[in-house]
Design a protein around this motif. Structure first.
Motif, short mmCIF file in Angstrom:
data_model
loop_
_atom_site.label_atom_id
_atom_site.label_comp_id
_atom_site.label_asym_id
_atom_site.label_seq_id
_atom_site.Cartn_x
_atom_site.Cartn_y
_atom_site.Cartn_z
N HIS A 158 -89.74 -39.36 -24.06
CA HIS A 158 -89.90 -39.41 -25.52
C HIS A 158 -90.73 -40.61 -25.97
O HIS A 158 -91.39 -40.55 -27.01
N ILE A 159 -90.69 -41.70 -25.21
CA ILE A 159 -91.48 -42.87 -25.59
C ILE A 159 -92.74 -42.99 -24.74
O ILE A 159 -93.42 -44.02 -24.74
N ASN A 160 -93.03 -41.92 -23.96
CA ASN A 160 -94.30 -41.79 -23.24
C ASN A 160 -94.47 -42.77 -22.08
O ASN A 160 -95.61 -43.12 -21.72
N THR A 161 -93.38 -43.19 -21.47
CA THR A 161 -93.51 -43.96 -20.23
C THR A 161 -93.35 -43.07 -19.01
O THR A 161 -93.68 -43.48 -17.90
N GLU A 162 -92.81 -41.86 -19.19
CA GLU A 162 -92.68 -40.87 -18.13
C GLU A 162 -93.06 -39.51 -18.71
O GLU A 162 -93.19 -39.35 -19.93
N THR A 163 -93.26 -38.52 -17.84
CA THR A 163 -93.64 -37.19 -18.29
C THR A 163 -92.69 -36.14 -17.72
O THR A 163 -92.10 -36.32 -16.66
N TRP A 164 -92.56 -35.03 -18.48
CA TRP A 164 -91.84 -33.88 -17.96
C TRP A 164 -92.66 -33.17 -16.86
O TRP A 164 -92.12 -32.74 -15.86
N GLN A 193 -71.14 -38.72 -23.19
CA GLN A 193 -71.84 -39.77 -23.93
C GLN A 193 -72.91 -40.36 -23.03
O GLN A 193 -72.63 -40.78 -21.91
N MET A 194 -74.12 -40.41 -23.55
CA MET A 194 -75.25 -40.87 -22.75
C MET A 194 -75.55 -42.34 -23.00
O MET A 194 -75.55 -42.79 -24.14
N ALA A 195 -75.78 -43.07 -21.93
CA ALA A 195 -76.43 -44.37 -22.02
C ALA A 195 -77.92 -44.08 -21.97
O ALA A 195 -78.52 -43.99 -20.89
N ALA A 196 -78.51 -43.88 -23.14
CA ALA A 196 -79.78 -43.15 -23.22
C ALA A 196 -81.00 -43.98 -22.88
O ALA A 196 -82.06 -43.42 -22.58
N LEU A 224 -78.64 -37.19 -15.69
CA LEU A 224 -79.40 -36.03 -16.14
C LEU A 224 -80.85 -36.18 -15.70
O LEU A 224 -81.42 -37.28 -15.76
N VAL A 225 -81.45 -35.06 -15.29
CA VAL A 225 -82.88 -35.07 -14.94
C VAL A 225 -83.56 -33.91 -15.64
O VAL A 225 -83.25 -32.74 -15.37
N GLU A 226 -84.50 -34.22 -16.53
CA GLU A 226 -85.33 -33.20 -17.15
C GLU A 226 -86.69 -33.18 -16.46
O GLU A 226 -87.14 -34.18 -15.93
N GLY A 227 -87.34 -32.02 -16.49
CA GLY A 227 -88.67 -31.90 -15.92
C GLY A 227 -88.69 -31.71 -14.42
O GLY A 227 -89.72 -31.92 -13.78
N TRP A 228 -87.57 -31.26 -13.82
CA TRP A 228 -87.49 -31.12 -12.37
C TRP A 228 -88.07 -29.79 -11.87
O TRP A 228 -88.43 -29.66 -10.70
N ASN A 229 -88.16 -28.81 -12.76
CA ASN A 229 -88.45 -27.43 -12.34
C ASN A 229 -89.85 -27.01 -12.78
O ASN A 229 -90.40 -27.52 -13.78
N LEU A 230 -90.43 -26.06 -12.07
CA LEU A 230 -91.78 -25.61 -12.37
C LEU A 230 -91.86 -24.99 -13.76
O LEU A 230 -90.96 -24.26 -14.18
N GLY A 231 -92.96 -25.28 -14.45
CA GLY A 231 -93.19 -24.71 -15.77
C GLY A 231 -93.54 -25.70 -16.84
O GLY A 231 -93.91 -25.32 -17.96
N TRP A 232 -93.48 -26.99 -16.52
CA TRP A 232 -93.72 -28.02 -17.53
C TRP A 232 -95.19 -28.41 -17.66
O TRP A 232 -95.53 -29.22 -18.54
N ASP A 233 -96.06 -27.85 -16.83
CA ASP A 233 -97.45 -28.30 -16.84
C ASP A 233 -98.34 -27.53 -17.80
O ASP A 233 -99.56 -27.73 -17.82
N GLY A 247 -79.95 -40.87 -17.70
CA GLY A 247 -80.84 -39.80 -17.29
C GLY A 247 -82.31 -40.07 -17.48
O GLY A 247 -82.73 -40.96 -18.22
N VAL A 248 -83.07 -39.26 -16.78
CA VAL A 248 -84.52 -39.24 -16.90
C VAL A 248 -84.83 -38.42 -18.15
O VAL A 248 -84.91 -37.19 -18.10
N TRP A 249 -84.97 -39.09 -19.28
CA TRP A 249 -85.07 -38.42 -20.58
C TRP A 249 -85.78 -39.27 -21.63
O TRP A 249 -86.81 -38.89 -22.14
N TRP A 250 -85.25 -40.45 -21.93
CA TRP A 250 -85.81 -41.27 -23.00
C TRP A 250 -87.24 -41.70 -22.67
O TRP A 250 -88.09 -41.79 -23.58
N GLY A 251 -87.53 -41.92 -21.41
CA GLY A 251 -88.88 -42.31 -21.03
C GLY A 251 -89.92 -41.28 -21.41
O GLY A 251 -91.07 -41.63 -21.73
#
Length: 677
Positions: free
Chosen positions: A298-304, A549-552, A333-342, A292-296
């Motif tokens: 947490h380590i600041n390579t991607e944003t919500w 179980q996630m391959a995180a 899994l995809v986090e940050g797909w919906n409006l409200g994260w800005d 999923g779009v998640w660990w990135g």
């Protein structure tokens, strides 16, 4: 297969004050089928107490029972008016789980209790004795009417100053349980969460928890005397613990008992105390591995939130999905797909998430179809920030949207220790909310994975679409935790504490253990990272049970990694679980048989100490030949400065074989045992 034997006992008219003490003890206790565990009640000076023993040795000394209602109203002088006995022996098949079949074999004593005067309120105290522990609950009669309970007075008077493994449960500590475990004698506890794992000086293992939490407040344990813990309940904002109208049934208070740490898992006591599945056809509920779009984030390579590195971009999500499909994973899994994260919702707690409106760069129906075409599912995400009214206004339409586009699972989130109106995270208000979410999701054919949840009390038996939850310090703390990440002992404690409540979505599988951060960000020795070896990351898939179980890690961090084959192969649903060796906070070795397959997986983990074990494979069927595919810590491996070496080998084995398991400091070993060709 269902087997059931029920023997009804006659109601006993018990004149407590007149009965001899020996007769009271005999008629007012119930023994487990194997005869080892006994729970009974003891009226004393108008109050009611219970006690627990194992093999004739006390586990709980006489411990008070009762309630306090608004205005200081407690139950008046109590008398026992009668009792009835019952027994049951039932085996059922789980749609998924750490074991395929659960046997509920118990004896029951139902004690009728009434106030001697005053309001003449009456209740039943139901006590059950199992081979793996005991449980009891209150069933309030109609004379209680509409009530506001301020506190439950149930005590746990320990017979020993046992060693406890605990996390604090009193504010301002995080009520969502994301705290490192401590260990101390019971006499040093304050207020703690359950499950609470205890080790008596004679070696007896005891776990205090609760089961079938439906319309009640979550229970903490507060020390009131040297070795006496009393239940204390999470509260509504106005201080009330439980609102209800009689007749009313409380959750079960559970006391699991075992001879050794290895006998604590798999813990099935809470499942036995929940009603059967409300979902008639469970074929759509499918355990899976996912990425999923998640660990990135947490380590600041991607944003919500939106912007040039927004993780939930359609093309980026397709990249994750392509990787998942190519490697046999069941979802993305995809986090940050919906409006409200800005907005800075975490620090300001002013979240206004939409659960139906995606960002312009996220094609929800298109990506759901893209996943289906590859034999997998898009896993949705609903972060609520504990703004419950906002979520409940949108809940039905949000789940209907997921059903319509073909999203089969949702991860919900509840970052925040109180709701917008000040209700506690584990309060009756939140218990009701979580049940509504589970039931709504079930109506739409959606599986649920909850982060920052209320505790697991076995509701997965009744609602098997409730697959997994967090409820402890998971992998994300290894990206930014102020202590540098979870210590090497963390997972060896979780196995004997948090995991006894139920499955945990720990999100293992980090291969970039030194965490390569964005260009220009120098790494410091104190920066957070997973404090494990790579082999231990593999072993966690077996040790820390979850049907999801996630391959995180990021897909690129698995490229050209032979060790990733174990993640491709490892199962997530099991026929049998056998704990081969373990000591709380030191090490765990567990074997699990894949459901419906003649394959076993073994996971072994250790704390900061290197450890070696010779493990007999006597759990394998006799007369069959197998191949053990072994992923072990490589030469010089050490979680501190050399976490990556992994040695992969194969060995012919059978039921008479013994495997040598050697683990580096902070290390582990993962083994697949498959039939020989």
């Amino acid at each position: 297969m269902q087997k059931r034997l029920r023997a009804w006992g006659m109601g006993l008219a018990l004149a407590v004050a007149a009965a001899p003490a020996a007769a009271q003890q005999d008629t007012m206790s119930v023994r487990s089928p194997d005869g080892r565990n006994v729970i009974g009640i003891e009226p004393r000076d108008g109050r009611l107490f219970y006690r627990v023993s194992r093999d004739g040795q006390p586990v709980m000394l006489p411990s008070r029972l009762g309630f306090e209602f608004r205005g200081g109203d407690t139950l008046g002088a109590l008398r026992v008016t009668g009792a009835a006995r019952d027994s049951a022996d039932e085996t059922w098949t789980q749609p998924w789980g750490e074991v395929a079949h659960v046997r509920d074999h118990h004896n029951e004593l139902r004690v009728h209790v009434a106030e001697a005067g005053g309001q003449a309120r009456a209740f039943d105290l139901v006590l059950r004795a199992f081979d793996d522990g005991v449980a009891f609950r209150y069933e309030l009669g109609e004379r209680f009417g509409a009530f506001e309970m301020m506190e439950e007075l149930t005590e746990f008077a320990l017979a020993d100053n046992a060693r406890a493994w605990w996390i604090p449960g009193n504010q301002p500590e995080p009520d969502r349980q994301e705290i490192l475990y401590s260990s101390s004698p019971v006499s040093r506890l304050d207020t703690v969460h359950t499950p609470l794992t205890l080790q008596y000086t004679n070696g007896t293992q005891v776990v205090i928890h609760e089961a079938n939490l439906v319309d009640y407040a979550g229970m903490y344990l507060a020390r009131t005397q040297n070795r006496v813990l009393r239940s204390t309940l999470a509260r509504w904002a106005d201080g009330v613990a439980v609102r209800g109208t009689a007749p009313f049934v409380t959750p079960w208070r559970t006391i699991q008992v075992a001879d050794r740490p290895e006998d604590l898992a798999p813990s099935l006591l809470t499942l036995k105390l929940n009603p059967p599945s409300r979902i008639a056809n469970t074929s759509w509920i499918t355990p899976m591995k996912y990425n999923g779009v998640w660990w990135g984030m947490h380590i600041n390579t991607e944003t919500w939130g939106s912007g040039p590195t927004h993780g939930a971009r359609t093309e980026n999500v397709k990249r994750y999905m392509d990787f998942a499909a190519a490697n046999g994973l069941g979802g993305t899994l995809v986090e940050g797909w919906n409006l409200g994260w800005d907005v800075d919702w975490f620090n300001t707690m002013q979240a206004t998430f939409s659960f139906t409106q995606p960002y312009p760069d996220f094609d929800l129906p298109g990506l759901a179809a893209y996943a289906r075409a590859r034999g997998m599912t898009l896993i949705g995400h609903h972060e609520t920030a504990t703004k419950i009214e906002n979520y409940e206004r949108q809940l039905d339409s949000a789940m209907a949207l997921y059903e319509r586009v073909g999203v089969r699972a949702v991860k919900t989130g509840y970052v925040g220790d109180k709701t917008e109106h000040g209700h506690a995270h584990q309060s009756q208000y939140m218990v009701r909310h979580h049940r509504r979410v589970i039931e709504t999701a079930a109506r739409h054919g959606i599986m649920v994975n909850v982060h920052e949840p209320i505790k697991d009390t076995g509701e997965r038996r009744t609602w098997p679409n409730m697959l997994s939850r967090e409820g402890s310090r998971g992998m994300e703390y290894n990206a930014w935790g102020g202590e540098g990440g979870n210590p090497p002992e963390h997972e060896t404690i979780l196995f004997f504490t948090r995991m006894l409540a139920g499955p945990m979505d720990f999100t293992p599988g980090i291969f970039d253990l030194l965490i390569q951060r964005p260009t220009g960000t120098p790494r410091r020795p104190e920066d957070a990272r997973p404090r494990t070896t790579l082999a231990k990351q593999l072993a966690l898939y077996v040790v820390l049970y979850s049907p999801l179980q996630m391959a995180a890690d990021l897909p690129e961090n698995y490229a050209d990694q032979p060790a990733f084959q174990f993640i491709r192969d490892v199962a997530v649903d099991w026929d049998t679980t056998v704990v081969l060796n373990g000591r709380i906070g030191d090490h765990v070795i567990v074997a699990r048989k894949e459901k419906g397959q003649d394959e076993w997986f073994v996971g072994a983990i250790t704390d900061e100490e290197a450890r070696s074990f010779d493990v007999p494979l006597s759990f394998l069927p006799a007369g069959r030949r197998y191949v053990a595919e072994i992923y072990a810590d490589g030469p010089g491996a050490d979680w501190r400065d050399n976490p990556l070496p992994v040695t992969i080998s194969r060995q012919d084995v059978d039921a008479g074989s013994t495997l040598r398991i050697e683990m580096a400091p902070g290390g582990g070993q993962a083994i697949r045992i498959r039939p020989a060709d």
